[in-house]
Design an enzyme around this catalytic site. Sequence first.
Site: not given
Length: 366
Positions: A120, A224
């Site tokens: 994605l 992240h």
Amino acid sequence: MIIRPIQHQDMDALRAIARESGPGFTSLVDDPEFLRRKIALSIDSFARSPRAPEDEHYLFVLMDENSGRVMGTTAIEARAGQERPLFHFRHSPSAPGMADQPDRLTRCNHYTGCSEICSLYLRPDDRRPQAGKLLSKVRFLFMAQHPQRFADTVIAEMRGVSDEHGQSPFWNWLRAKAGNLDFATVTRLAGTGDTRLLDTLLPGGSLCTASMSEQARRVIGQVHERTRPALKMLTDEGFRYTGYVDLFDAGPTVEAPLTGIASVQGSEACRVQVVDDNVPAITRNRADHHNQALLLANSGVSDFRATITHEATWLPNHRLLSVPRSLAGKLKLETGSVARCLALAPTADQIQPRRHSPLPEARYAH
């Protein structure tokens, strides 16, 4: 915005995405031959008619239907670990008061055979309302339409913590035990499937986290900063972290039963009624979803199309979806076609005037 299966002519856009995503995004690596093979496998996978998941890999692109520009990607691997083992570290925290049993990381291949959602990525110049949501949720509608193609358990490997220079605190500690290869090199090798060297270098036994640097220990199971919106979407779908992390950046892997995913449960299979543009749907009542955002997908495979729209109306009492002719053409729908729709909750900027968004639309996820 329209979602469709990737095609050979998307190679340049896919390579640009591979470059933009950077180290750590192991499912898309800037290697032309690797990307060509990935596109070819995807086209072949969409053309198959399997009765059970095998080595299929379904790669979709998000396209601006006006300009033809590829805005992003999203993918499903039907059976992870089919061609090569899918290794993780199992994080086993110590029990309170058990100082003689410290936290440990143990290498394993627990998830072999599961379906995996991956790849994605929304390009920075293409952030717009609903784009990240479409990229994430469209996979679940495809899986709901074709459940025989997928495993009972679905996983997502989330991108772990690294800085703007591509440095991973976890790998910076581990690299001394694994041939001193830099993070970009190991993620490239892992992404392209060239794992023979890594299998030799990576520790095979348990690792004691007490020997790690504080920076490495702190990022185990963390994502992240740009992956947080994607993780939030998956947890809202019912995905949960159970202690398995990536070998290189210690990012978490989350899992859910296919039938327990919220968008699978909440989506509806329905018949399509194509109407002329600007013609109202048949008589409505309070239960009808009129002017509500719908994620709408056809039931095709190689000709799969999906979008988020306010133009269609879901009529639950009739189990009918009223679709304007112009939109039906884009989605390859005709009167009598079977489609699947998912009613979406209003976004914050639809409920009240938008002032400030602390988190941008997901740029990349996993």
